[in-house]
Design an enzyme around this catalytic site. Structure first.
Site, PDB file in Angstrom:
ATOM      1  N   ASP A 195     -25.107 -15.075  26.573  1.00  0.00           N
ATOM      2  CA  ASP A 195     -24.527 -16.657  25.267  1.00  0.00           C
ATOM      3  C   ASP A 195     -26.050 -17.189  25.112  1.00  0.00           C
ATOM      4  O   ASP A 195     -26.597 -16.873  24.473  1.00  0.00           O
ATOM      5  CB  ASP A 195     -23.324 -17.438  26.375  1.00  0.00           C
ATOM      6  CG  ASP A 195     -23.143 -17.991  24.998  1.00  0.00           C
ATOM      7  OD1 ASP A 195     -22.980 -17.240  23.381  1.00  0.00           O
ATOM      8  OD2 ASP A 195     -21.997 -19.049  25.149  1.00  0.00           O
ATOM      9  N   THR A 196     -25.992 -18.416  25.480  1.00  0.00           N
ATOM     10  CA  THR A 196     -27.172 -19.543  25.211  1.00  0.00           C
ATOM     11  C   THR A 196     -28.578 -18.682  25.843  1.00  0.00           C
ATOM     12  O   THR A 196     -29.280 -19.272  25.297  1.00  0.00           O
ATOM     13  CB  THR A 196     -26.763 -20.353  26.025  1.00  0.00           C
ATOM     14  OG1 THR A 196     -26.254 -20.796  26.907  1.00  0.00           O
ATOM     15  CG2 THR A 196     -25.535 -21.302  25.458  1.00  0.00           C
ATOM     16  N   ARG A 214      -9.193  -9.532  32.936  1.00  0.00           N
ATOM     17  CA  ARG A 214     -10.731  -9.265  33.621  1.00  0.00           C
ATOM     18  C   ARG A 214     -10.174  -7.148  33.151  1.00  0.00           C
ATOM     19  O   ARG A 214     -10.962  -6.762  33.787  1.00  0.00           O
ATOM     20  CB  ARG A 214     -10.769  -9.623  34.515  1.00  0.00           C
ATOM     21  CG  ARG A 214     -10.935 -11.066  34.857  1.00  0.00           C
ATOM     22  CD  ARG A 214     -11.893 -11.433  36.594  1.00  0.00           C
ATOM     23  NE  ARG A 214     -12.545 -12.986  36.410  1.00  0.00           N
ATOM     24  CZ  ARG A 214     -13.316 -13.889  35.642  1.00  0.00           C
ATOM     25  NH1 ARG A 214     -13.755 -12.864  35.344  1.00  0.00           N
ATOM     26  NH2 ARG A 214     -13.225 -14.764  35.835  1.00  0.00           N
ATOM     27  N   THR A 236     -28.353 -19.082  32.143  1.00  0.00           N
ATOM     28  CA  THR A 236     -27.695 -18.215  32.839  1.00  0.00           C
ATOM     29  C   THR A 236     -29.291 -17.651  33.192  1.00  0.00           C
ATOM     30  O   THR A 236     -29.026 -17.899  34.439  1.00  0.00           O
ATOM     31  CB  THR A 236     -26.306 -17.398  33.077  1.00  0.00           C
ATOM     32  OG1 THR A 236     -25.498 -18.793  32.629  1.00  0.00           O
ATOM     33  CG2 THR A 236     -26.033 -17.099  34.062  1.00  0.00           C
ATOM     34  N   LEU A 237     -28.971 -16.687  32.593  1.00  0.00           N
ATOM     35  CA  LEU A 237     -30.696 -15.621  32.923  1.00  0.00           C
ATOM     36  C   LEU A 237     -31.650 -16.652  32.862  1.00  0.00           C
ATOM     37  O   LEU A 237     -32.856 -16.462  33.846  1.00  0.00           O
ATOM     38  CB  LEU A 237     -30.465 -14.532  31.617  1.00  0.00           C
ATOM     39  CG  LEU A 237     -30.066 -13.648  31.801  1.00  0.00           C
ATOM     40  CD1 LEU A 237     -30.416 -12.085  30.573  1.00  0.00           C
ATOM     41  CD2 LEU A 237     -30.107 -12.458  32.984  1.00  0.00           C
TER      42      LEU A 237
HETATM   43  P1  5GP Z   1     -25.533 -18.562  29.061  1.00  0.00           P
HETATM   44  O1  5GP Z   1     -25.878 -18.673  30.002  1.00  0.00           O
HETATM   45  O2  5GP Z   1     -26.378 -17.457  28.486  1.00  0.00           O
HETATM   46  O3  5GP Z   1     -24.877 -19.590  27.788  1.00  0.00           O
HETATM   47  O4  5GP Z   1     -23.953 -17.970  29.345  1.00  0.00           O
HETATM   48  C1  5GP Z   1     -23.541 -16.889  29.985  1.00  0.00           C
HETATM   49  C2  5GP Z   1     -22.100 -17.112  31.059  1.00  0.00           C
HETATM   50  O5  5GP Z   1     -20.866 -17.349  29.712  1.00  0.00           O
HETATM   51  C3  5GP Z   1     -21.586 -15.069  30.993  1.00  0.00           C
HETATM   52  O6  5GP Z   1     -21.706 -14.896  32.003  1.00  0.00           O
HETATM   53  C4  5GP Z   1     -20.361 -16.048  30.784  1.00  0.00           C
HETATM   54  O7  5GP Z   1     -19.715 -16.372  31.888  1.00  0.00           O
HETATM   55  C5  5GP Z   1     -19.554 -16.880  29.910  1.00  0.00           C
HETATM   56  N1  5GP Z   1     -19.341 -16.476  28.877  1.00  0.00           N
HETATM   57  C6  5GP Z   1     -20.540 -16.381  27.533  1.00  0.00           C
HETATM   58  N2  5GP Z   1     -19.954 -16.426  26.684  1.00  0.00           N
HETATM   59  C7  5GP Z   1     -18.454 -15.437  26.785  1.00  0.00           C
HETATM   60  C8  5GP Z   1     -17.350 -14.792  25.990  1.00  0.00           C
HETATM   61  O8  5GP Z   1     -17.325 -13.893  25.008  1.00  0.00           O
HETATM   62  N3  5GP Z   1     -16.385 -14.001  27.093  1.00  0.00           N
HETATM   63  C9  5GP Z   1     -15.891 -14.350  27.902  1.00  0.00           C
HETATM   64  N4  5GP Z   1     -15.091 -13.755  29.143  1.00  0.00           N
HETATM   65  N5  5GP Z   1     -17.123 -15.196  29.155  1.00  0.00           N
HETATM   66  C10 5GP Z   1     -18.790 -15.696  28.061  1.00  0.00           C
END
Ligand code: 5GP
Ligand code: MG
Length: 186
Positions: free
Chosen positions: A109-110, A171, A113-114
């Site tokens: 997403d952003t 889920r 996390t990765l």
């Molecule tokens: P990031 O750190 O890249 O913003 O977020 C990653 C995490 O956000 C993913 O591992 C997931 O847990 C959550 N996430 C982001 N978008 C979605 C979505 O559309 N659906 C769900 N269920 N989780 C999401």
């Protein structure tokens, strides 16, 4: 065939067959890339909870020996904005040093996390570090992180199913569906 959707699900974004085909393609590619590596040295690390079904299917499609492990993270998030702060809830059991590590994540997403995971694992000096990510939302990326094996790029909608949840629900849906905006826009 028509699928009976739960009330909160707007539409099916990726159906079961489409997901299965793509997971098989990724597994074929990964099996080719990791051929010849000893089973003890190739470690899939699933990021809990969202990746558990993707990991299960991907792992069973691989033709190269490997081990499976998990890590659990949580992101501090308030409704209005993402802070980007990530917290480690549960570490892997296996030592990743000098192993070939493939992080298996549900969605980018952003990117925070990765990015956190890359830093965490790189500090432990694995033999190699790559990522397999089922979904990516390009419109939402805030930090640049590279993905080695990507399932699908999707639009900026909240998706559920195939391991992904909303408030720990949905889920086990076999497809990936878009949640109705009224459900998450509160
Ligand atoms: P990031 O750190 O890249 O913003 O977020 C990653 C995490 O956000 C993913 O591992 C997931 O847990 C959550 N996430 C982001 N978008 C979605 C979505 O559309 N659906 C769900 N269920 N989780 C999401
Ligand atoms: Mg996740």
């Amino acid at each position: 065939m028509t699928v009976q959707l739960p009330d909160s699900v707007d539409y099916v974004l990726l159906d079961e067959g489409t997901i299965q085909n793509r997971v098989q393609e990724l597994a074929t590619q990964i099996s080719r890339d990791y051929e010849g590596i000893h089973n003890e040295d190739f470690l899939l690390v699933g990021v809990l909870k969202g990746s558990f079904i993707f990991l299960a299917d991907l792992s069973r499609c691989l033709t190269v020996p490997h081990r499976v492990d998990f890590i659990a993270l949580s992101s501090y998030q308030d409704k209005a904005e993402t802070t980007g702060a990530v917290r480690l809830i549960m570490d892997t059991r296996e030592d990743v040093t000098e192993r070939h590590v493939l992080i298996v994540e549900d969605i980018l997403d952003t990117g925070y996390t990765l990015q956190y995971l890359y830093r965490l694992f790189e500090a432990r000096q694995p033999a190699s570090l790559r990522t397999a990510v089922l979904l990516s939302k390009p419109d939402r990326h805030e930090v640049a992180v590279s993905i080695d094996y990507l399932g699908f790029s999707i639009p900026d909608v909240w998706v559920v199913g195939y391991g992904l949840d909303f408030a720990d629900r949905f889920r086990t849906l076999p497809y990936i569906g878009a949640l109705k905006p009224r459900v998450y826009e509160k």
